[in-house]
Design a protein around this motif. Structure first.
Motif, mmCIF file in Angstrom:
data_model
loop_
_atom_site.group_PDB
_atom_site.id
_atom_site.type_symbol
_atom_site.label_atom_id
_atom_site.label_comp_id
_atom_site.label_asym_id
_atom_site.label_seq_id
_atom_site.Cartn_x
_atom_site.Cartn_y
_atom_site.Cartn_z
ATOM 1 N N VAL A 213 0.842 -1.206 0.000
ATOM 2 C CA VAL A 213 0.000 0.000 0.000
ATOM 3 C C VAL A 213 0.869 1.244 0.000
ATOM 4 O O VAL A 213 0.651 2.185 -0.763
ATOM 5 C CB VAL A 213 -0.942 0.017 1.232
ATOM 6 C CG1 VAL A 213 -1.650 1.359 1.351
ATOM 7 C CG2 VAL A 213 -1.953 -1.109 1.144
ATOM 8 N N SER A 214 1.900 1.235 0.845
ATOM 9 C CA SER A 214 2.730 2.433 0.947
ATOM 10 C C SER A 214 3.554 2.661 -0.308
ATOM 11 O O SER A 214 4.119 3.733 -0.493
ATOM 12 C CB SER A 214 3.630 2.361 2.184
ATOM 13 O OG SER A 214 4.780 1.589 1.914
ATOM 14 N N LEU A 215 3.643 1.660 -1.161
ATOM 15 C CA LEU A 215 4.326 1.863 -2.445
ATOM 16 C C LEU A 215 3.327 2.282 -3.524
ATOM 17 O O LEU A 215 3.651 2.273 -4.709
ATOM 18 C CB LEU A 215 5.063 0.599 -2.865
ATOM 19 C CG LEU A 215 6.237 0.192 -1.965
ATOM 20 C CD1 LEU A 215 6.900 -1.076 -2.478
ATOM 21 C CD2 LEU A 215 7.267 1.310 -1.858
ATOM 22 N N GLY A 216 2.140 2.604 -3.123
ATOM 23 C CA GLY A 216 1.195 3.184 -4.074
ATOM 24 C C GLY A 216 0.257 2.192 -4.726
ATOM 25 O O GLY A 216 -0.413 2.530 -5.697
ATOM 26 N N TYR A 217 0.213 0.965 -4.223
ATOM 27 C CA TYR A 217 -0.672 -0.024 -4.841
ATOM 28 C C TYR A 217 -2.032 -0.063 -4.156
ATOM 29 O O TYR A 217 -2.118 -0.159 -2.938
ATOM 30 C CB TYR A 217 -0.038 -1.421 -4.815
ATOM 31 C CG TYR A 217 1.139 -1.532 -5.736
ATOM 32 C CD1 TYR A 217 0.952 -1.505 -7.109
ATOM 33 C CD2 TYR A 217 2.430 -1.619 -5.246
ATOM 34 C CE1 TYR A 217 2.030 -1.583 -7.972
ATOM 35 C CE2 TYR A 217 3.513 -1.699 -6.098
ATOM 36 C CZ TYR A 217 3.302 -1.680 -7.467
ATOM 37 O OH TYR A 217 4.366 -1.749 -8.312
ATOM 38 N N ASN A 218 -3.048 0.011 -4.970
ATOM 39 C CA ASN A 218 -4.409 -0.126 -4.482
ATOM 40 C C ASN A 218 -4.700 -1.624 -4.387
ATOM 41 O O ASN A 218 -5.193 -2.235 -5.337
ATOM 42 C CB ASN A 218 -5.351 0.562 -5.471
ATOM 43 C CG ASN A 218 -6.763 0.591 -4.961
ATOM 44 O OD1 ASN A 218 -7.124 -0.125 -4.035
ATOM 45 N ND2 ASN A 218 -7.579 1.424 -5.575
ATOM 46 N N ALA B 76 -2.709 4.490 -0.795
ATOM 47 C CA ALA B 76 -2.020 4.209 -2.051
ATOM 48 C C ALA B 76 -1.936 5.466 -2.912
ATOM 49 O O ALA B 76 -0.943 5.718 -3.577
ATOM 50 C CB ALA B 76 -2.744 3.102 -2.806
ATOM 51 N N ALA B 79 0.717 7.903 -1.739
ATOM 52 C CA ALA B 79 2.046 7.367 -2.075
ATOM 53 C C ALA B 79 2.419 7.774 -3.490
ATOM 54 O O ALA B 79 3.545 8.155 -3.771
ATOM 55 C CB ALA B 79 2.071 5.852 -1.929
ATOM 56 N N ARG B 80 1.426 7.718 -4.382
ATOM 57 C CA ARG B 80 1.719 8.115 -5.761
ATOM 58 C C ARG B 80 1.899 9.622 -5.891
ATOM 59 O O ARG B 80 2.569 10.088 -6.794
ATOM 60 C CB ARG B 80 0.627 7.600 -6.693
ATOM 61 C CG ARG B 80 0.768 6.122 -6.996
ATOM 62 C CD ARG B 80 -0.113 5.707 -8.151
ATOM 63 N NE ARG B 80 -1.512 5.867 -7.823
ATOM 64 C CZ ARG B 80 -2.271 4.913 -7.289
ATOM 65 N NH1 ARG B 80 -1.749 3.734 -7.041
ATOM 66 N NH2 ARG B 80 -3.528 5.132 -7.006
ATOM 67 N N VAL B 84 5.783 9.023 0.900
ATOM 68 C CA VAL B 84 6.044 7.603 1.073
ATOM 69 C C VAL B 84 6.597 7.348 2.470
ATOM 70 O O VAL B 84 7.459 8.079 2.936
ATOM 71 C CB VAL B 84 7.032 7.075 0.015
ATOM 72 C CG1 VAL B 84 7.230 5.578 0.177
ATOM 73 C CG2 VAL B 84 6.496 7.378 -1.376
ATOM 74 N N SER B 108 5.484 0.547 -9.697
ATOM 75 C CA SER B 108 4.307 1.302 -9.287
ATOM 76 C C SER B 108 3.972 2.437 -10.259
ATOM 77 O O SER B 108 2.829 2.848 -10.393
ATOM 78 C CB SER B 108 4.559 1.854 -7.887
ATOM 79 O OG SER B 108 3.442 2.524 -7.400
ATOM 80 N N MET B 166 10.634 5.324 -5.003
ATOM 81 C CA MET B 166 9.376 6.022 -5.250
ATOM 82 C C MET B 166 9.611 7.497 -5.560
ATOM 83 O O MET B 166 8.661 8.223 -5.836
ATOM 84 C CB MET B 166 8.451 5.908 -4.040
ATOM 85 C CG MET B 166 8.030 4.508 -3.673
ATOM 86 S SD MET B 166 6.917 3.786 -4.867
ATOM 87 C CE MET B 166 5.424 4.731 -4.591
#
Lengths: 331, 258
Positions: A213-218, B76, B79-80, B84, B108, B166
């Motif tokens: 999640v913290s790496l941006g994955y939903n 999420a 994070a994008r 992070v 990602s 990231m």
């Protein structure tokens, strides 16, 4: 400079190992495929088809348990949804070719999978398992009551029909090679998936969900897709099984079946591609052997004991333990 | 970009049943700073962290990132956007190689993460960037080692490299030196210093010598609210800070004396 050189040397040998490993696996798979192609010469084809159907079911299940870390306790619903849909359509519409019936069955299971996934996916661990079980029980009662399933009797005498309209599947050899082709297709699809960019994300989610999640994955979206694909393939296995045995029965929808696929997968080795195939082969064989002998009534307790033994002592399953053994003794 | 504060919280409150864990926190983190959040155990540091990264939902208040309200965004998604975090326990993917750990982070942004039909080899073009990142934390030799086999300090280094992959504008580090021996601590201090170039870092840290070496600004949290803020000099000389660190007994004694 020197350091960098040795580093890249190291890289190369590592990559070399990976390639060799891949080649070994490919050879192993080809050997197994060759054996499966030759097998009907010595083993009863219907029995082999039973194994292949369950193996495909277990492979589908393992995509979820072994590669996504989701324990579904309701996969029987998808097996049955595929089986009943195909059975009903092929019995009712004689103009339908066999593969169309199978595609429809797979599509029905896929849709049902999407429904399950939307309800269950936000739950974790045991709650996820319980919700899938509850939903599958609901589906079971639908199959008991619905007018098109034949209730307690199930659907009998489903015609195997003609594949693409011209290959007569009443011929057991033709039927076998069709089942084998579908199985290989399903297996290769799962293999492709777990090694794809998407598969990498699944592995990451399985191993450390908050980090993913913290790496941006939903993560929910990834899980839903895995669930739907797994349900679809389970439905494909159910459709095939119905065509092979010309029968769709409540057994396929019963929670007992959901438990059996867990057993097959754990026994063979979760998170290995070949594990569920080996597990399914083992369980189907064992059930058959026992039912022939004096221990016929003892099938369930014996399977239960094996289950306990696997979970307590051989966590990695047959294939996993073999892999661990080889890794230890080869390095 | 004129706004000097990258991250800002306005009257942030988090209540658990009958207990206020974070009480009216107004935190401002300036662009380019390494900002430390310190405080005794149970002060609410990790809760603040979890609020900032949306692992918890605030009861009241706002969180702004570069002036944009991110209070209701998902983990999420932020994070994008470039916020992070790392975790208190080392957050790695244990059964992937070090290289794969980093690659998952890079992936990602690739837009191919749903491509279940694509060959895994399509990810190999990210490998060079992975090696650069591994090299930057001294892990190039371990690229193909399964992470579970790495020593603890190396896992933390890998985690940091993964976070860096990231390209975060704001890095949130939750006790990066926790559970480390002094040698490893020095190494992490160097890594964080290096990683912080060109970005902003907010870190929770227990080790005050780490804080004194690294941080431009310090916020002291006690019982859910900010006690004081300043640089290390100012904060360490503040009697109230000593008080909360000495524990409740000393504080009550002093109150009684007053």
């Amino acid at each position: 400079m020197n350091n960098a050189e040795t580093e890249s040397e190291l890289q190369k040998t590592m990559m070399g190992h990976l390639k060799a490993d891949r080649r070994r696996k490919l050879i192993l798979n080809l050997v197994i495929l060759a054996l499966l192609i030759l097998a009907p010469a010595v083993i009863y084809a219907t029995f082999l088809m039973k194994i292949l159907c369950f193996a495909l079911f277990a492979v589908a299940f393992n995509l979820l348990l072994g590669y996504t870390g989701l324990l579904s306790f309701g996969h029987a619903a998808f097996l049955a949804a595929g089986g009943y849909t195909t059975g009903y359509l092929l019995s009712s519409y004689s103009g339908l070719t066999t593969e169309m019936g199978i595609i429809a069955g797979t599509a029905a299971a896929t849709a049902l999978g999407a429904l399950f996934a939307i309800v269950a996916i936000r739950r974790q661990g045991i709650y996820f398992a319980m919700i899938t079980l509850a939903l599958a029980q609901l589906v079971y009662f639908v199959f008991v009551q619905a007018p098109f399933t034949g209730g307690e009797d199930g659907l009998h005498g489903v015609p195997r029909g003609h594949l693409f309209g011209f290959i007569d599947l009443e011929n057991n050899v033709a039927m076998y090679y069709f089942v084998l082709a579908v199985f290989v297709g399903g297996y290769l699809l799962v293999q492709r998936i777990v090694n794809s960019p998407y598969g990498q994300v699944l592995k990451a989610i399985k191993q450390n969900e908050p980090r993913a999640v913290s790496l941006g994955y939903n993560v929910d979206r990834y899980k839903v897709i895995a669930f739907v694909i797994s349900a679809g393939l389970a439905g494909l296995a159910g459709s095939l099984k119905t065509v092979v045995f010309q029968l769709a029965s409540l057994n396929d929808a019963h929670w007992h079946m959901s438990g059996e696929v867990i057993l097959m997968t754990l026994l063979g080795g979760t998170g290995t591609l070949l594990g569920p195939v080996v597990g399914a082969t083992f369980v189907v064989n064992l059930e058959y052997q026992l039912s022939q002998g004096p221990l016929g009534d003892w099938v369930d307790p014996i399977l239960g004991a094996i289950f306990v033994l696997t979970v307590m002592a051989f966590r990695s399953g047959i294939v996993g333990e073999i892999q661990n053994f080889m890794r230890k003794n080869m390095s | 970009m004129s706004d000097p504060f990258v991250l800002e919280t306005q009257n942030l409150v988090k209540e658990f049943k009958g207990f206020v864990a974070v009480d009216d926190v107004n935190l401002k983190v300036q662009r380019g700073h390494i900002h430390a959040l310190i405080g005794p155990n149970g002060a609410g540091k990790t809760t603040v962290f979890n609020l900032l990264t949306k692992f918890l939902i605030p009861t009241r208040g706002k969180i702004l990132f570069k002036g944009m309200d991110i209070t209701s965004m998902k983990s999420a998604a932020i994070a994008r956007e470039g916020v992070v975090r790392s975790f208190q326990i080392s957050a790695v993917f244990p059964h992937m190689t070090a290289l794969e750990n980093i690659r998952v982070a890079l992936q990602s942004f690739e837009g191919n993460s749903f491509a279940f039909w694509k060959s895994g080899d399509s990810l190999n073009r990210l490998n060079d960037r992975c090696m650069e990142l591994l090299d930057s934390v001294g892990l190039a030799d371990f690229a193909h080692t399964t992470t579970v086999e790495l020593a603890y300090g190396r896992k933390r280094a890998l985690e940091l490299a993964t976070t860096l992959a990231m390209e975060p504008e704001l890095m949130l580090l939750d006790e990066p030196t926790q559970g480390m021996g002094s040698e490893d601590v020095d190494q992490v201090v160097e890594l964080v210093r290096k990683a912080a170039q060109g970005r902003t870092v907010l870190m929770v840290e227990h080790n005050l010598s780490v804080v004194s070496k690294l941080c431009d600004r310090i916020s002291v949290l006690a019982q859910g609210s900010i006690l004081t803020e300043g640089d290390y000099q100012e904060v360490s000389e503040d009697p109230r800070v000593r008080e909360v660190y000495m524990g409740g007994a000393a504080a009550t004694e002093q109150e009684a004396a007053e």
